[in-house]
Design an enzyme around this catalytic site. Structure first.
Site, mmCIF file in Angstrom:
data_model
loop_
_atom_site.group_PDB
_atom_site.id
_atom_site.type_symbol
_atom_site.label_atom_id
_atom_site.label_comp_id
_atom_site.label_asym_id
_atom_site.label_seq_id
_atom_site.Cartn_x
_atom_site.Cartn_y
_atom_site.Cartn_z
ATOM 1 N N HIS A 134 5.898 -11.963 5.998
ATOM 2 C CA HIS A 134 5.732 -11.577 4.457
ATOM 3 C C HIS A 134 7.001 -11.193 4.146
ATOM 4 O O HIS A 134 7.907 -10.904 4.704
ATOM 5 C CB HIS A 134 4.602 -10.272 4.360
ATOM 6 C CG HIS A 134 5.105 -9.129 5.383
ATOM 7 N ND1 HIS A 134 4.708 -9.034 6.761
ATOM 8 C CD2 HIS A 134 5.873 -8.061 5.122
ATOM 9 C CE1 HIS A 134 5.291 -8.127 7.326
ATOM 10 N NE2 HIS A 134 5.778 -7.282 6.310
ATOM 11 N N ILE B 229 0.789 -1.056 -0.094
ATOM 12 C CA ILE B 229 0.024 -0.169 -0.189
ATOM 13 C C ILE B 229 0.757 1.172 -0.024
ATOM 14 O O ILE B 229 0.232 2.204 -0.315
ATOM 15 C CB ILE B 229 -0.815 0.081 1.237
ATOM 16 C CG1 ILE B 229 -2.102 0.983 1.009
ATOM 17 C CG2 ILE B 229 -0.380 0.269 2.542
ATOM 18 C CD1 ILE B 229 -3.369 0.376 1.855
HETATM 19 P P1 5GP Z 1 6.883 -4.616 7.580
HETATM 20 O O1 5GP Z 1 7.338 -3.541 8.142
HETATM 21 O O2 5GP Z 1 5.681 -5.676 8.609
HETATM 22 O O3 5GP Z 1 7.812 -5.633 7.074
HETATM 23 O O4 5GP Z 1 5.932 -4.261 6.137
HETATM 24 C C1 5GP Z 1 4.560 -4.230 6.126
HETATM 25 C C2 5GP Z 1 4.248 -3.694 4.942
HETATM 26 O O5 5GP Z 1 2.891 -4.068 4.791
HETATM 27 C C3 5GP Z 1 4.548 -2.148 4.896
HETATM 28 O O6 5GP Z 1 5.341 -1.911 3.763
HETATM 29 C C4 5GP Z 1 2.932 -1.712 4.585
HETATM 30 O O7 5GP Z 1 3.225 -0.493 3.630
HETATM 31 C C5 5GP Z 1 2.192 -2.775 4.049
HETATM 32 N N1 5GP Z 1 0.816 -2.739 4.146
HETATM 33 C C6 5GP Z 1 0.525 -2.495 5.813
HETATM 34 N N2 5GP Z 1 -0.968 -2.640 5.692
HETATM 35 C C7 5GP Z 1 -1.476 -2.887 4.450
HETATM 36 C C8 5GP Z 1 -2.570 -3.125 3.708
HETATM 37 O O8 5GP Z 1 -3.710 -3.070 4.198
HETATM 38 N N3 5GP Z 1 -2.409 -3.179 2.408
HETATM 39 C C9 5GP Z 1 -1.218 -3.381 1.629
HETATM 40 N N4 5GP Z 1 -1.471 -3.756 0.446
HETATM 41 N N5 5GP Z 1 -0.166 -3.338 2.261
HETATM 42 C C10 5GP Z 1 -0.169 -2.906 3.852
#
Ligand code: 5GP
Ligand code: ZN
Length: 113
Positions: A99, A30
């Site tokens: 992820h 996102i």
């Molecule tokens: P982390 O920091 O946990 O590795 O990355 C989480 C990622 O998920 C971030 O890059 C953030 O932009 C993305 N993200 C969080 N919520 C959503 C969502 O509801 N939809 C999408 N498509 N991406 C999300």
């Protein structure tokens, strides 16, 4: 379960899947940090690498294969791309559902080692 990525994987939040199979879905981040910024997630709720059960280790290998496939399909294979899994608070993990980030489409900044 109140997990945003479980809801995306289950189709409860409408999302365009760039890739899907029995075990994984991939969709655009996102807040993209590069021209291509895709998240590849297992449909199974696994919190993080730290929480990975021994039985789930083969799933990670398949996740790499999915990343390779998606990158190839998007034409990123030749110029390259970056795969990132953040783990826990110091690793910058915000969403507590395992992820992998697939980033590409430009020369990425120097990375931390
Ligand atoms: P982390 O920091 O946990 O590795 O990355 C989480 C990622 O998920 C971030 O890059 C953030 O932009 C993305 N993200 C969080 N919520 C959503 C969502 O509801 N939809 C999408 N498509 N991406 C999300
Ligand atoms: Zn989840």
């Amino acid at each position: 379960m109140d997990c945003i990525f479980c809801k995306i994987a289950a189709g409860q939040i409408p999302s365009e899947f760039i890739y899907q199979d029995d075990d994984f879905v991939a969709f655009n981040d996102i807040h993209p940090q590069a021209p291509t910024h895709i998240l590849i997630i297992p449909k199974k709720h696994i919190v993080s690498i730290a929480e990975l059960a021994d039985d789930d280790v083969p799933l990670l290998g398949r996740m790499m294969a999915v990343a390779k496939h998606v990158a190839q399909e998007l034409g990123l294979a030749q110029n390259g791309y970056r795969l990132i899994i953040n783990n826990g608070p110091d690793g910058g993990q915000v969403v507590m559902h395992l992820h992998m980030h697939l980033l590409g489409g430009r020369k990425l900044p120097d990375k931390m080692k």
